[in-house]
Design a protein around this motif. Structure first.
Motif, PDB file in Angstrom:
ATOM      1  N   ILE A 197       6.095   6.129   1.481  1.00  0.00           N
ATOM      2  CA  ILE A 197       5.686   6.199  -0.087  1.00  0.00           C
ATOM      3  C   ILE A 197       6.722   6.190  -0.903  1.00  0.00           C
ATOM      4  O   ILE A 197       7.547   7.118  -0.929  1.00  0.00           O
ATOM      5  CB  ILE A 197       4.554   7.303  -0.161  1.00  0.00           C
ATOM      6  CG1 ILE A 197       3.349   7.010   0.634  1.00  0.00           C
ATOM      7  CG2 ILE A 197       4.067   7.410  -1.623  1.00  0.00           C
ATOM      8  CD1 ILE A 197       2.144   7.907   0.506  1.00  0.00           C
ATOM      9  N   SER A 198       6.812   5.278  -1.955  1.00  0.00           N
ATOM     10  CA  SER A 198       7.803   5.403  -2.990  1.00  0.00           C
ATOM     11  C   SER A 198       7.004   5.639  -4.402  1.00  0.00           C
ATOM     12  O   SER A 198       5.743   5.519  -4.166  1.00  0.00           O
ATOM     13  CB  SER A 198       8.574   4.002  -2.972  1.00  0.00           C
ATOM     14  OG  SER A 198       7.777   2.968  -3.381  1.00  0.00           O
ATOM     15  N   ILE A 199       7.789   5.672  -5.372  1.00  0.00           N
ATOM     16  CA  ILE A 199       7.129   5.947  -6.708  1.00  0.00           C
ATOM     17  C   ILE A 199       6.275   4.867  -7.065  1.00  0.00           C
ATOM     18  O   ILE A 199       5.227   5.051  -8.046  1.00  0.00           O
ATOM     19  CB  ILE A 199       8.163   6.509  -7.646  1.00  0.00           C
ATOM     20  CG1 ILE A 199       7.452   6.837  -8.995  1.00  0.00           C
ATOM     21  CG2 ILE A 199       8.865   5.262  -8.003  1.00  0.00           C
ATOM     22  CD1 ILE A 199       6.729   8.494  -8.695  1.00  0.00           C
ATOM     23  N   SER A 200       6.525   3.732  -6.537  1.00  0.00           N
ATOM     24  CA  SER A 200       5.937   2.415  -7.076  1.00  0.00           C
ATOM     25  C   SER A 200       4.527   1.939  -5.919  1.00  0.00           C
ATOM     26  O   SER A 200       3.971   0.908  -6.351  1.00  0.00           O
ATOM     27  CB  SER A 200       6.860   1.406  -7.067  1.00  0.00           C
ATOM     28  OG  SER A 200       7.322   1.074  -6.004  1.00  0.00           O
ATOM     29  N   SER A 201       4.534   2.863  -4.896  1.00  0.00           N
ATOM     30  CA  SER A 201       3.463   2.572  -4.061  1.00  0.00           C
ATOM     31  C   SER A 201       2.244   2.758  -4.395  1.00  0.00           C
ATOM     32  O   SER A 201       1.841   3.606  -5.134  1.00  0.00           O
ATOM     33  CB  SER A 201       3.627   3.339  -2.699  1.00  0.00           C
ATOM     34  OG  SER A 201       4.849   3.068  -2.437  1.00  0.00           O
ATOM     35  N   ILE A 202       1.232   1.575  -4.325  1.00  0.00           N
ATOM     36  CA  ILE A 202      -0.277   1.956  -4.651  1.00  0.00           C
ATOM     37  C   ILE A 202      -1.135   1.743  -3.324  1.00  0.00           C
ATOM     38  O   ILE A 202      -1.138   0.947  -2.536  1.00  0.00           O
ATOM     39  CB  ILE A 202      -0.579   0.571  -5.345  1.00  0.00           C
ATOM     40  CG1 ILE A 202       0.344   0.365  -6.723  1.00  0.00           C
ATOM     41  CG2 ILE A 202      -2.260   0.769  -6.061  1.00  0.00           C
ATOM     42  CD1 ILE A 202       0.192   1.753  -7.713  1.00  0.00           C
ATOM     43  N   ASN A 203      -1.740   3.237  -3.140  1.00  0.00           N
ATOM     44  CA  ASN A 203      -2.184   3.549  -2.025  1.00  0.00           C
ATOM     45  C   ASN A 203      -3.705   3.852  -1.929  1.00  0.00           C
ATOM     46  O   ASN A 203      -4.465   3.993  -1.127  1.00  0.00           O
ATOM     47  CB  ASN A 203      -1.420   4.570  -1.188  1.00  0.00           C
ATOM     48  CG  ASN A 203      -0.029   4.421  -0.761  1.00  0.00           C
ATOM     49  OD1 ASN A 203       0.099   3.419  -0.255  1.00  0.00           O
ATOM     50  ND2 ASN A 203       0.886   5.212  -1.760  1.00  0.00           N
ATOM     51  N   GLY A 204      -4.298   3.456  -3.419  1.00  0.00           N
ATOM     52  CA  GLY A 204      -5.615   3.865  -3.443  1.00  0.00           C
ATOM     53  C   GLY A 204      -6.206   3.219  -4.906  1.00  0.00           C
ATOM     54  O   GLY A 204      -5.087   2.882  -5.641  1.00  0.00           O
ATOM     55  N   TYR A 205      -7.337   2.729  -4.828  1.00  0.00           N
ATOM     56  CA  TYR A 205      -7.759   2.185  -6.192  1.00  0.00           C
ATOM     57  C   TYR A 205      -9.058   3.013  -6.515  1.00  0.00           C
ATOM     58  O   TYR A 205      -9.900   3.575  -5.640  1.00  0.00           O
ATOM     59  CB  TYR A 205      -8.192   0.668  -5.734  1.00  0.00           C
ATOM     60  CG  TYR A 205      -6.828  -0.061  -5.478  1.00  0.00           C
ATOM     61  CD1 TYR A 205      -6.134  -0.733  -6.560  1.00  0.00           C
ATOM     62  CD2 TYR A 205      -6.364  -0.295  -4.021  1.00  0.00           C
ATOM     63  CE1 TYR A 205      -5.127  -1.408  -6.190  1.00  0.00           C
ATOM     64  CE2 TYR A 205      -5.259  -1.085  -3.773  1.00  0.00           C
ATOM     65  CZ  TYR A 205      -4.620  -1.552  -4.685  1.00  0.00           C
ATOM     66  OH  TYR A 205      -3.374  -2.195  -4.645  1.00  0.00           O
ATOM     67  N   GLY A 206      -9.386   2.804  -8.013  1.00  0.00           N
ATOM     68  CA  GLY A 206     -10.629   3.404  -8.412  1.00  0.00           C
ATOM     69  C   GLY A 206     -10.742   3.078  -9.844  1.00  0.00           C
ATOM     70  O   GLY A 206      -9.956   2.291 -10.422  1.00  0.00           O
ATOM     71  N   VAL A 207     -11.782   3.650 -10.541  1.00  0.00           N
ATOM     72  CA  VAL A 207     -12.294   3.404 -11.805  1.00  0.00           C
ATOM     73  C   VAL A 207     -12.760   4.494 -12.279  1.00  0.00           C
ATOM     74  O   VAL A 207     -12.750   5.619 -11.836  1.00  0.00           O
ATOM     75  CB  VAL A 207     -13.381   2.187 -12.066  1.00  0.00           C
ATOM     76  CG1 VAL A 207     -13.192   0.899 -11.273  1.00  0.00           C
ATOM     77  CG2 VAL A 207     -14.554   2.944 -11.166  1.00  0.00           C
TER      78      VAL A 207
END
Length: 419
Positions: A219-229
């Motif tokens: 995981i880096s600071i730019s990693s996106i590992n989840g989504y939500g609203v």
């Protein structure tokens, strides 16, 4: 963006999450006039309802923690103790009071935000275990059930509408949030306890340990590992002859973690025996020719399983009321804040606003709650003619001056401007 660079930019810009923009003037585009705002915000703070600033500073800086400092903080401990750390950064744009398709007083806003939160709950016994060692509990069982740890790092993209009422006294609106999860881990110790034998040759952990986490090795600071609203709603009423009221609910939403997510559950007892261990947090390396952290990570990875889970984002609720005692000169303000899905306790702030020549604002304040207890702070605001407003301060001035008596440090800045 590297986290150190982000923090450095934050300190140079120094800012806080002020949800409703300050009005700074009219801009005329295409023959239509409306209010237009640009903001850069940063806020960072850490506090505890028990541990003093002196100890927190020494822990974070690697300074000396001697017996006298430990003893002083033992006397400050409560039955339930909290340590919290929070960082927020936002870049936002807002328009107000436009005419659109026959509708008057309409506007919109959008922003990009970064939020990082860490919380730790612990009891008196866990504090003593960490700083003194389990040898002082020989022949005793230590209750760990109140301990838990929470860490969340995520980004948000927000967009929404706002409306000004016909009488110009009321403003209200909403945002729809896209939550982008970067990192998360959470541990809790339900019904857990630690027992050290009378002669210290065995230690046993018993109870239900639950740990949800992401594989941080990739995981880096730019990693996106989840989504939500999520959603924000806000309302403000301002009548110069009466008072001003603001009510806001921010970040009511969730994140579903779909990548690299793991869960560890420990229900069977864990027993160390055959060697005297005086402090479980400083296990001797010769046990396995590796460090205790290496041993823990190996144990964790071999007994974890991949799973998908979701978390609620900490939802902030705020209510604020203010009234001029002397018109345009002296104002009293009271604020109440609370966060759902967080260890943040109810926060009460009483503040006096002194206005000088419509250019400067000096705001001494007292507060109680949140992650901390009682504190004294000061905010300062400066109107930059034809450019905007810079607003900065700290709620923890007392913690900087009397480090052994108060807890809490950090600061904020909001820079509102127009191009």
């Amino acid at each position: 963006m590297n986290i150190k660079i982000a923090l450095l930019l934050g300190f140079f810009t120094l800012c806080s999450m002020a949800s409703v923009a300050q009005e700074i003037g009219k801009i005329v585009i295409g023959g239509k006039s409306y209010n237009q705002f640009y903001q850069l915000n940063f806020n960072i703070y850490a506090a505890s309802n028990s541990i003093s600033n002196k100890m927190i500073f020494n822990i974070l800086s690697g300074g000396k923690i001697d017996k006298s400092l430990i003893s002083a903080n033992q006397g400050r401990l409560k039955s339930s103790n909290i340590f919290g750390y929070s960082t927020d950064f936002a870049i936002s744009y807002k328009q107000e009071n436009r005419d659109f398709n026959g509708l008057k007083g309409i506007g919109f806003q959008s922003s990009f935000e970064w939020h990082n939160l860490m919380e730790l709950n612990f009891g008196k016994d866990l504090f003593n275990l960490f700083f003194i060692g389990n040898s002082s509990y020989a022949g005793k069982t230590v209750d760990l059930s109140s301990a838990n740890y929470y860490n969340l790092n995520y980004y948000q993209i927000k967009a929404g509408l706002n409306k000004i009422s016909k009488n110009k006294f009321s403003k209200y609106g909403f945002n729809v949030d896209l939550n982008l999860g970067n990192n998360f881990d959470k541990a809790d110790f339900r019904n857990s306890s630690l027992f050290t034998s009378a002669i210290g040759d065995s230690i046993s952990f018993d109870g239900n340990l639950g740990y949800k986490y992401l594989d941080t090795s990739k995981i880096s600071i730019s990693s996106i590992n989840g989504y939500g609203v999520g959603i924000d709603v806000f309302y403000a009423y301002e009548n110069p002859q009466l008072f001003k009221i603001t009510a806001k609910i921010s970040n009511f939403g969730f994140i579903s973690w779909t990548k690299k997510s793991h869960e560890f559950i420990q229900k069977e007892p864990i027993i160390w025996q055959g060697i005297e261990v005086t402090n479980i947090f400083k296990m001797p390396d010769p046990l396995m020719n590796v460090t205790a952290i290496d041993t823990f990570n190996e144990y964790l990875s071999s007994r974890s399983f991949n799973t998908k889970f979701h978390t609620f984002t900490p939802c902030k609720m705020e209510f604020e009321v203010s009234k001029f005692v002397v018109k345009d000169k002296f104002e009293l303000q009271a604020t109440f804040q609370y966060q759902l899905f967080s260890s943040f306790r109810s926060l009460f702030i009483l503040q006096s606003n002194f206005f000088i020549k419509n250019i400067y604002q000096i705001s001494p304040n007292i507060s109680y709650g949140g992650y901390s207890a009682f504190n004294v702070g000061i905010d300062l605001k400066y109107n930059i003619k034809n450019y905007g407003i810079i607003y900065f301060g700290t709620k923890y001035l007392s913690g900087y001056i009397l480090q052994n008596n108060f807890s809490g440090f950090g600061g904020f800045i909001t820079f509102t401007f127009q191009l």
